[in-house]
Design an enzyme around this catalytic site. Structure first.
Site, PDB file in Angstrom:
ATOM      1  CB  SER A  13      -5.614  16.144  -7.498  1.00  0.00           C
ATOM      2  OG  SER A  13      -4.942  15.965  -8.731  1.00  0.00           O
ATOM      3  CG  LEU A  14      -9.168  19.927 -11.016  1.00  0.00           C
ATOM      4  CD1 LEU A  14      -9.402  21.216 -11.796  1.00  0.00           C
ATOM      5  CD2 LEU A  14     -10.488  19.239 -10.703  1.00  0.00           C
ATOM      6  CE  LYS A  64       4.651  18.509  -6.886  1.00  0.00           C
ATOM      7  NZ  LYS A  64       4.391  19.801  -7.570  1.00  0.00           N
ATOM      8  CG  ASP A 100       5.652  20.238 -10.896  1.00  0.00           C
ATOM      9  OD1 ASP A 100       4.585  20.030 -11.509  1.00  0.00           O
ATOM     10  OD2 ASP A 100       5.827  19.917  -9.708  1.00  0.00           O
ATOM     11  N   GLY A 126       9.383  24.767  -1.350  1.00  0.00           N
ATOM     12  CA  GLY A 126       9.100  23.352  -1.520  1.00  0.00           C
ATOM     13  C   GLY A 126       9.431  22.870  -2.918  1.00  0.00           C
ATOM     14  CE1 TYR A 218      -6.470  21.951  -9.501  1.00  0.00           C
ATOM     15  CE2 TYR A 218      -4.074  21.968  -9.442  1.00  0.00           C
ATOM     16  CZ  TYR A 218      -5.269  21.279  -9.376  1.00  0.00           C
ATOM     17  OH  TYR A 218      -5.263  19.920  -9.177  1.00  0.00           O
ATOM     18  N   GLY A 239      -2.768  28.257 -11.169  1.00  0.00           N
ATOM     19  CA  GLY A 239      -1.891  27.266 -11.762  1.00  0.00           C
ATOM     20  C   GLY A 239      -2.550  26.228 -12.640  1.00  0.00           C
TER      21      GLY A 239
END
Length: 274
Positions: A13-14, A64, A100, A126, A218, A239
């Protein structure tokens, strides 16, 4: 103040890079960290983070949808989607929000993605697919076919999309059985797998010449789909832009401040190039 992103996996994760840049840009001293949390650990992790005074959280796969029964309250956007990627601390627990889909719409407009009037194939069922589906309708898609391994889950995504239907035709299909619906004008990949899934390639072959492909993954997690798109002559976007816009919306939700979008964009670009 403390914030975190929870997922399994989450090391890719960024979000920490992006949100640290955002907080620094507005002069807020915070810590934002990535925490590996399994599906079984989610409930206890949320309780512990609340007790520790965390102010806000982001969620990625597989949390989520699973977080829904653990919320104290939800925003109208989260109520619509039943897919939550952002939490804000309340005294009684966590309020859930969904950025999102809103982030996807902002990203699509920034890219000038040709959704209006398009025949779209959406791969996956999902939380990301559930979030994006209503916005494909809101952006004017003529038709959306949702393909997933489990056709009942694909049908649940189409039902979510129909809640904001503005004339979009919806259908659900098995990822392993391409339907005879002619060519598609746009492919949106909302699968968490980094390599192309079994059955997926056959859907790619139904794309019209030059049709864009977007993968909601991404960086390295989108490398396989990028290579496949480029080999077939399809314009490709991963993404990272969606991450930027949903992250900006999360920041505003937590802080009631306008997000410093360009600082966040620069931080992401630097991290991707590193």
């Amino acid at each position: 103040m403390r914030y975190a992103v929870l997922g399994n996996p989450v090391s890719h994760s960024l979000s920490p890079v992006m949100q640290h840049a955002a907080f620094a840009a507005v002069g807020m001293t915070t810590v934002y960290e990535a925490r590996e949390v399994t599906a079984e650990e989610l409930g206890s992790a949320l309780r512990a983070l609340h007790d520790e005074g965390f102010k806000g959280l982001n969620l990625t796969a597989p949390h989520k949808e699973a977080v829904w029964p653990l919320l104290a309250r939800a925003t109208p956007e989260a109520e619509l989607l039943r897919s939550v990627n952002t939490l804000k601390r309340l005294d009684a627990g966590w309020e859930g929000h969904a950025t999102d889909g809103l982030g996807f719409a902002a990203w699509a407009r920034e890219l000038d993605l040709p959704v209006a009037g398009a025949r779209v194939i959406l791969l996956g069922s999902g939380g990301a697919a559930h979030a994006v589906a209503p916005y494909l309708a809101a952006l004017g898609a003529a038709a959306v076919t949702v393909a997933a391994r489990d056709t009942s889950r694909a049908a649940s995504v189409t039902a979510r999309g129909e809640r904001r239907n503005g004339g979009t035709a919806w259908s659900a299909a098995s990822l392993d059985a391409v339907v005879d619906e002619g060519e598609f004008d746009l492919l949106v990949r909302a699968l968490s797998t980094t390599e192309l899934a079994d059955g997926e390639v056959a859907w790619w072959r139904r794309l019209a010449a030059g049709a864009p492909v977007v993968d909601l993954n991404y960086g390295p997690r989108a490398a396989g789909s990028r290579l496949a798109a480029e080999a077939a002559g399809h314009p490709f976007e991963d993404g990272i832009g969606m991450l930027l816009h949903q992250g900006a919306l999360s920041f505003t939700y937590w802080t009631d401040r306008a997000a410093p979008l360009e600082e966040m964009r620069r931080a992401l670009a630097k991290a991707v190039d590193a």
